[in-house]
Every structure is written in structure tokens, then in C-alpha cells.
Design a protein around this motif. Structure first.
Motif, PDB file in Angstrom:
ATOM      1  N   ASN A 125      72.357  17.306  87.588  1.00 56.40           N
ATOM      2  CA  ASN A 125      70.956  17.383  88.038  1.00 56.40           C
ATOM      3  C   ASN A 125      69.974  17.551  86.878  1.00 56.40           C
ATOM      4  N   THR A 139      65.428  20.731  82.988  1.00 54.02           N
ATOM      5  CA  THR A 139      66.357  21.624  83.679  1.00 54.02           C
ATOM      6  C   THR A 139      67.655  20.879  83.955  1.00 54.02           C
ATOM      7  N   TYR A 140      68.738  21.653  84.038  1.00 54.05           N
ATOM      8  CA  TYR A 140      70.047  21.067  84.319  1.00 54.05           C
ATOM      9  C   TYR A 140      70.972  22.165  84.825  1.00 54.05           C
ATOM     10  N   GLU A 141      72.054  21.745  85.452  1.00 51.28           N
ATOM     11  CA  GLU A 141      73.063  22.690  85.928  1.00 51.28           C
ATOM     12  C   GLU A 141      74.337  22.515  85.117  1.00 51.28           C
ATOM     13  N   VAL A 145      75.469  26.831  87.252  1.00 50.26           N
ATOM     14  CA  VAL A 145      74.342  27.687  86.857  1.00 50.26           C
ATOM     15  C   VAL A 145      73.211  26.806  86.352  1.00 50.26           C
ATOM     16  N   GLU A 146      71.980  27.058  86.838  1.00 47.49           N
ATOM     17  CA  GLU A 146      70.828  26.273  86.385  1.00 47.49           C
ATOM     18  C   GLU A 146      70.297  26.810  85.063  1.00 47.49           C
ATOM     19  N   HIS A 147      69.963  25.880  84.158  1.00 44.69           N
ATOM     20  CA  HIS A 147      69.424  26.240  82.847  1.00 44.69           C
ATOM     21  C   HIS A 147      68.109  25.511  82.631  1.00 44.69           C
TER      22      HIS A 147
END
Length: 389
Positions: A125, A139-141, A145-147
Motif C-alpha cells: 500500500n 506512507t507504506y505498510e 505496520v504502517e510507516h
């Protein structure tokens, strides 16, 4: 986490941009939705323009390319049972380098790891945000966990189906596209090439290309209908068809063997405009695609990187935005010339289902003109080795 330039996509364009920026002390983070092995498993072309080889040297990653790559001073056009050589060196003073894209990508990956550059693989994502303003982020997962990665700029080097292009679809992105009514059936095999240089063949049965990856690995193609299936092509059927489309003396030199990889690639021309949206830029296949006939896809990605790097270099040197502002216009001017050349070569060498006798005679006349005119050959050579950046 924060960086100066967030790069989405760890293919050649993203990695080359990161290498160039690293040379001038600009921090980058590279994010990709797949892993290193997947990227290195992709089979891609490998004819590098002189400008691209110079750019790789500038980035400090050209050593193995110069050791193992094959310098080609020309290539052959085949038609009417004969060969017409386009002498690149004599006509332009330059040449091209045959070096597989997979090996080039491996060099860039190894260099980034050696420099301690941060690359995030298997990110899910991936989404660019707020690039219309002064504080973009991605943003990325990762592992559920999203970062968030804050940055100054975002370079979208993640291809036609990537998150970067998708993020600007509703922001005035314009599309220019041509779909060709055929594909290329390609075979990769560990056999010596039939010829020292590439051969682009025009034949009544359709186009063929004799290419190579090394002195012991060859890549061959034949034109097939778009609805053809790779499963119906045995290795023997492919080799037989390839030889039918080549001059007799070349066909006799084709060494056959089991295919390592076999696939059918559709041909299309595509350009997105513009390539800049605030502080995000489309680079390489995210912004344009060419049919492989003119060997321009990877090289166009490199020229995009060149223009973007110059803009970012000036920004981080003195805060100037002029180079960043000019990126889309400069890149597109060269892209459209390469699109023209790829379209020209595709039209010149393939048999179109709708072509009548008049079209075929015009094609024959064009090939004969090239064979008898140094001016025509020089124009082809100038485009093939790559127009200046």
C-alpha cells in the motif's frame, strides 16, 4: 522517518537516481512493493546508449559493464534476403553497449548496499501524499505496520502500474497511446549469437530480431499476432520460424537449444503529460512506454533520471527551483523524439494486418532508400545511439 528524496521503485531508474544523488550527498530512501529476487528475475533488454553508459560511469557503477558488456559499433537491417549495416561508429563517432538490464540492476543494487543506502522491499500500500505542497510524504505498510516517510521530493520510478502514476490520474494527467496489432514472441537461450551485431529483419512472414546478452547467451524474437499463445510454440517451432525470416547465410549460423525463458510481449507507445506534479515526478515507465524496436525504453528512463538529477542537484546546491521546474518539459522533448524513432522502426520492419500492396511497396522503398543513402543511415544511427541530453 525522514529523507530528502523518497524514491518509489527499485528498478534501474530509481536506483540510478539514488546513486547519482548519493554522489553529491543527498539522502534517499528507496521503497518497492516486491523484493530484490523478484526484480532480478525479470528478463529485460540491454542495449545501452552512449549517454546512458556515461551516466552510469558518473554514478560510479560502470566498472563491470565495461568489463563484461559488448561494445557494438553497428547493427544490421535485413530485408529482401540481404543485410544493410548501419555503421554507428563511422556515421556518428559513437557506439552502443550490449549489457543485460538484469546485470545492470544487480550492479546498482550491490552499489547501494555497499554505500549503506536504505532500501525498503516488500512494502504494501505504498502511497504518495501532499506532493502539491511543501511537505510531501510517502506512507507504506511493512509486516502489517504502517510507516510514514517525510521528504522534500518524491521520484515515482515504479512503472506504468505503480502507485505514483495512479496518484495523479485525477490531477490533469493526459494520456497519449498507440497499441500495435502484434506482439513479440521472445526466446532466451544459452547459445552463441548468430551474428556479432544485432539484426533487425523485415520479412513477408513478419519481423524478427537476433539479439544477444553475451557471447554465449542469445535473445531472439519473432512477430506474432496479439492473440497468439506462448504455449503453442515449441522450441523447435520457434527456431524454424526464426530461420525462415533471416537471410540464408545468417539462418545457417543460428545455433538452437532449449529455451531458458519464452514469452510474448505486446507492443505499445504511451506518453503521460506532464511528468511533474508539485514535488513529485514521474520517471521512466511511470511516464512513458515505447515498443522495443528502437531500443529506447531503458535509455529513456536514464535520460529522465539525468534531467531530474540536474534539477535536484541545483536545488540542494543553492535552493534554485529552475531545474526542477524545467524537468517535465526537458524530459518530454526528448521522450517524444524517441517515441517517433521507435514508431518509425516499428512501422518500417513489421507487417501490419491492414497493410495493402501500396503500403508494402512504400516499406520496400524506404528500406531501399536507407540502403542507398548515407544521409538516411546517418539519421537512423544518430537516433539509435541516442540524441544528446
Amino acid at each position: 522517518m525522514r529523507t530528502q528524496v523518497a524514491i518509489i521503485g527499485s528498478g534501474p531508474s530509481g536506483l540510478l537516481l539514488s546513486a547519482l544523488l548519493d554522489q553529491i550527498g543527498v539522502d534517499t530512501v528507496v521503497i518497492d512493493r516486491v523484493d530484490r529476487d523478484y526484480i532480478l528475475g525479470r528478463i529485460r533488454a540491454g542495449v545501452l546508449e552512449s549517454g546512458m553508459t556515461a551516466l552510469l560511469d558518473q554514478a560510479g557503477v560502470g566498472a563491470r559493464m565495461h568489463r563484461e558488456g559488448l561494445v557494438h559499433d553497428g547493427f544490421e537491417l535485413s530485408f529482401g534476403g540481404r543485410l544493410c549495416r548501419i555503421d554507428l561508429k563511422a556515421l556518428t563517432g559513437k557506439n552502443v553497449m550490449v549489457y543485460g538490464q538484469t546485470e545492470l540492476t544487480r550492479d546498482l543494487m550491490d552499489d547501494r548496499e555497499a554505500r549503506g543506502g536504505k532500501t525498503i522491499y516488500n512494502a504494501k500500500n505504498v502511497t504518495p501524499h501532499d506532493f502539491d505542497g511543501a511537505k510531501p510524504c510517502v506512507t507504506y505498510e511493512l509486516d502489517g505496520v504502517e510507516h510514514r516517510l517525510d521528504c522534500d521530493f518524491i521520484a515515482g520510478c515504479d512503472g506504468y502500474h505503480g502507485a505514483s502514476r495512479a496518484a495523479v490520474e485525477d490531477k490533469g494527467l493526459r494520456h497519449y497511446e498507440k497499441i500495435y496489432p502484434f506482439g513479440w514472441l521472445g526466446v532466451l537461450a544459452d547459445v552463441p549469437p548468430a551474428h556479432d551485431e544485432l539484426i533487425y529483419a523485415n520479412h513477408k512472414r513478419g519481423f524478427a530480431l537476433c539479439s544477444q546478452r553475451s557471447k554465449v547467451r542469445s535473445r531472439y524474437y519473432v512477430q506474432v499476432p496479439l492473440d497468439d499463445k506462448v504455449e503453442v510454440w515449441s522450441d523447435d517451432a520457434f527456431w524454424d520460424e526464426l530461420r525462415r525470416r533471416l537471410p540464408d547465410d545468417v539462418a545457417e549460423k543460428v545455433t538452437t537449444g532449449p529455451s531458458i525463458e519464452k514469452s510474448i510481449a505486446p507492443l505499445r507507445s504511451y506518453v503521460a503529460e506532464p511528468l511533474r506534479f508539485g514535488r513529485m515526478f514521474l520517471v521512466g515507465d511511470a511516464g512513458h512506454i515505447v515498443p522495443p524496436t528502437g531500443a529506447k525504453g531503458l535509455n529513456l528512463a536514464a535520460s529522465d533520471v539525468h534531467y531530474l538529477f540536474e534539477g535536484l542537484r541545483d536545488f540542494y546546491a543553492d535552493g534554485a527551483m529552475s531545474g526542477v521546474d524545467a524537468y517535465s518539459g526537458r524530459a518530454l522533448a526528448r521522450i517524444w523524439k524517441a517515441e517517433r524513432f521507435s514508431w518509425f522502426m516499428t512501422t518500417l520492419l513489421h507487417r501490419f494486418p491492414t497493410s495493402g500492396e501500396f503500403d508494402l511497396r512504400i516499406q520496400e522503398a524506404e528500406l531501399d532508400y536507407i540502403a542507398t543513402s548515407e544521409t538516411a543511415r546517418r539519421s537512423i544511427a544518430e537516433n539509435y545511439i541516442g540524441l544528446p541530453y
